[in-house]
Design a protein around this motif. Structure first.
Motif, PDB file in Angstrom:
ATOM      1  N   MET A  70     -25.971  11.520 -14.845  1.00  0.00           N
ATOM      2  CA  MET A  70     -26.311  11.951 -13.521  1.00  0.00           C
ATOM      3  C   MET A  70     -26.761  10.773 -12.670  1.00  0.00           C
ATOM      4  N   THR A  71     -27.208   9.694 -13.269  1.00  0.00           N
ATOM      5  CA  THR A  71     -27.622   8.532 -12.499  1.00  0.00           C
ATOM      6  C   THR A  71     -26.431   7.695 -12.044  1.00  0.00           C
ATOM      7  N   GLU A  72     -25.270   7.940 -12.635  1.00  0.00           N
ATOM      8  CA  GLU A  72     -24.083   7.183 -12.250  1.00  0.00           C
ATOM      9  C   GLU A  72     -23.558   7.701 -10.907  1.00  0.00           C
ATOM     10  N   VAL A  73     -23.393   6.779  -9.992  1.00  0.00           N
ATOM     11  CA  VAL A  73     -22.914   7.141  -8.666  1.00  0.00           C
ATOM     12  C   VAL A  73     -21.405   6.920  -8.614  1.00  0.00           C
ATOM     13  N   ALA A  74     -20.684   7.947  -8.202  1.00  0.00           N
ATOM     14  CA  ALA A  74     -19.227   7.815  -8.073  1.00  0.00           C
ATOM     15  C   ALA A  74     -18.932   6.890  -6.907  1.00  0.00           C
ATOM     16  N   ARG A  75     -18.166   5.871  -7.200  1.00  0.00           N
ATOM     17  CA  ARG A  75     -17.864   4.885  -6.172  1.00  0.00           C
ATOM     18  C   ARG A  75     -16.558   5.260  -5.478  1.00  0.00           C
ATOM     19  N   LYS A  76     -16.630   5.398  -4.163  1.00  0.00           N
ATOM     20  CA  LYS A  76     -15.455   5.731  -3.385  1.00  0.00           C
ATOM     21  C   LYS A  76     -14.614   4.472  -3.177  1.00  0.00           C
ATOM     22  N   PRO A  77     -13.311   4.634  -3.172  1.00  0.00           N
ATOM     23  CA  PRO A  77     -12.486   3.478  -2.826  1.00  0.00           C
ATOM     24  C   PRO A  77     -12.720   3.114  -1.364  1.00  0.00           C
ATOM     25  N   PRO A  78     -12.571   1.850  -1.021  1.00  0.00           N
ATOM     26  CA  PRO A  78     -12.805   1.462   0.378  1.00  0.00           C
ATOM     27  C   PRO A  78     -11.807   2.165   1.289  1.00  0.00           C
ATOM     28  N   HIS A  79     -12.278   2.502   2.461  1.00  0.00           N
ATOM     29  CA  HIS A  79     -11.398   3.197   3.407  1.00  0.00           C
ATOM     30  C   HIS A  79     -10.249   2.286   3.835  1.00  0.00           C
ATOM     31  N   GLU A  80      -9.179   2.911   4.220  1.00  0.00           N
ATOM     32  CA  GLU A  80      -8.015   2.152   4.665  1.00  0.00           C
ATOM     33  C   GLU A  80      -8.255   1.682   6.098  1.00  0.00           C
ATOM     34  N   ARG A 128       2.098  -1.370   7.358  1.00  0.00           N
ATOM     35  CA  ARG A 128       3.150  -0.413   6.970  1.00  0.00           C
ATOM     36  C   ARG A 128       3.974   0.034   8.168  1.00  0.00           C
ATOM     37  N   TYR A 129       3.292   0.326   9.283  1.00  0.00           N
ATOM     38  CA  TYR A 129       3.986   0.797  10.476  1.00  0.00           C
ATOM     39  C   TYR A 129       4.975  -0.239  10.988  1.00  0.00           C
ATOM     40  N   TRP A 130       4.530  -1.493  11.144  1.00  0.00           N
ATOM     41  CA  TRP A 130       5.414  -2.515  11.708  1.00  0.00           C
ATOM     42  C   TRP A 130       6.540  -2.878  10.760  1.00  0.00           C
ATOM     43  N   GLU A 131       6.303  -2.786   9.457  1.00  0.00           N
ATOM     44  CA  GLU A 131       7.398  -3.036   8.516  1.00  0.00           C
ATOM     45  C   GLU A 131       8.454  -1.932   8.608  1.00  0.00           C
ATOM     46  N   ARG A 132       8.003  -0.683   8.776  1.00  0.00           N
ATOM     47  CA  ARG A 132       8.966   0.413   8.961  1.00  0.00           C
ATOM     48  C   ARG A 132       9.744   0.244  10.262  1.00  0.00           C
ATOM     49  N   GLU A 133       9.046  -0.135  11.323  1.00  0.00           N
ATOM     50  CA  GLU A 133       9.709  -0.348  12.600  1.00  0.00           C
ATOM     51  C   GLU A 133      10.724  -1.491  12.518  1.00  0.00           C
ATOM     52  N   ALA A 134      10.369  -2.554  11.824  1.00  0.00           N
ATOM     53  CA  ALA A 134      11.295  -3.678  11.672  1.00  0.00           C
ATOM     54  C   ALA A 134      12.550  -3.240  10.936  1.00  0.00           C
ATOM     55  N   ALA A 135      12.389  -2.445   9.905  1.00  0.00           N
ATOM     56  CA  ALA A 135      13.554  -1.945   9.166  1.00  0.00           C
ATOM     57  C   ALA A 135      14.405  -1.041  10.052  1.00  0.00           C
ATOM     58  N   ARG A 136      13.759  -0.230  10.865  1.00  0.00           N
ATOM     59  CA  ARG A 136      14.490   0.661  11.768  1.00  0.00           C
ATOM     60  C   ARG A 136      15.270  -0.144  12.806  1.00  0.00           C
ATOM     61  N   PHE A 137      14.631  -1.164  13.375  1.00  0.00           N
ATOM     62  CA  PHE A 137      15.316  -2.002  14.360  1.00  0.00           C
ATOM     63  C   PHE A 137      16.459  -2.784  13.723  1.00  0.00           C
ATOM     64  N   ASP A 138      16.275  -3.235  12.489  1.00  0.00           N
ATOM     65  CA  ASP A 138      17.369  -3.923  11.792  1.00  0.00           C
ATOM     66  C   ASP A 138      18.574  -2.998  11.635  1.00  0.00           C
ATOM     67  N   GLU A 139      18.313  -1.764  11.254  1.00  0.00           N
ATOM     68  CA  GLU A 139      19.393  -0.796  11.102  1.00  0.00           C
ATOM     69  C   GLU A 139      20.096  -0.555  12.435  1.00  0.00           C
ATOM     70  N   ALA A 165      -2.431 -10.831   7.465  1.00  0.00           N
ATOM     71  CA  ALA A 165      -3.344 -11.979   7.375  1.00  0.00           C
ATOM     72  C   ALA A 165      -4.802 -11.531   7.529  1.00  0.00           C
ATOM     73  N   LYS A 166      -5.033 -10.561   8.403  1.00  0.00           N
ATOM     74  CA  LYS A 166      -6.399 -10.043   8.566  1.00  0.00           C
ATOM     75  C   LYS A 166      -6.874  -9.341   7.299  1.00  0.00           C
ATOM     76  N   GLU A 167      -5.971  -8.586   6.666  1.00  0.00           N
ATOM     77  CA  GLU A 167      -6.322  -7.900   5.425  1.00  0.00           C
ATOM     78  C   GLU A 167      -6.606  -8.910   4.307  1.00  0.00           C
ATOM     79  N   ILE A 168      -5.841  -9.985   4.256  1.00  0.00           N
ATOM     80  CA  ILE A 168      -6.075 -11.030   3.258  1.00  0.00           C
ATOM     81  C   ILE A 168      -7.418 -11.694   3.512  1.00  0.00           C
ATOM     82  N   ALA A 169      -7.736 -11.944   4.783  1.00  0.00           N
ATOM     83  CA  ALA A 169      -9.020 -12.562   5.130  1.00  0.00           C
ATOM     84  C   ALA A 169     -10.187 -11.648   4.745  1.00  0.00           C
ATOM     85  N   ARG A 170      -9.991 -10.349   4.803  1.00  0.00           N
ATOM     86  CA  ARG A 170     -11.033  -9.406   4.387  1.00  0.00           C
ATOM     87  C   ARG A 170     -11.155  -9.323   2.874  1.00  0.00           C
TER      88      ARG A 170
END
Length: 84
Positions: free
Chosen positions: A1-11, A19-30, A60-65
């Motif tokens: 009971m003393t163990e605290v469930a650790r939540k994964p960090p929020h996205e 993800r959005y810009w990679e999908r858009e790039a693929a769409r524009f390529d098509e 790059a921002k995600e890598i810096a974080r």
């Protein structure tokens, strides 16, 4: 009971944007491949390139974080050292 469930960090918004810009790039390529006129294809190709650049900025921002490993860069040429 003393163990605290650790939540994964929020996205973060940057993670979503990668993800959005990679999908858009693929769409524009098509779209550029299917374009009837050359100038339209070039327009879509430029839009795809800009989308990839935006994705790379957010990555790059995600890598810096510290949320992504430094090897997660899509544009890094060091990953493919194998001969053709």
């Amino acid at each position: 009971m003393t163990e605290v469930a650790r939540k994964p960090p929020h996205e973060t918004l940057d993670a979503q944007l990668v993800r959005y810009w990679e999908r858009e790039a693929a769409r524009f390529d098509e779209l550029s491949m299917r374009a009837s006129f050359g100038w339209i294809g070039r327009l879509y190709a430029r839009k795809a390139q800009r989308a990839l650049e935006k994705a790379e900025r957010s990555r790059a921002k995600e890598i810096a974080r510290g949320r992504l490993p430094a090897t997660a860069q899509a544009g890094a040429g060091a990953e493919d050292d194998s001969p053709g």
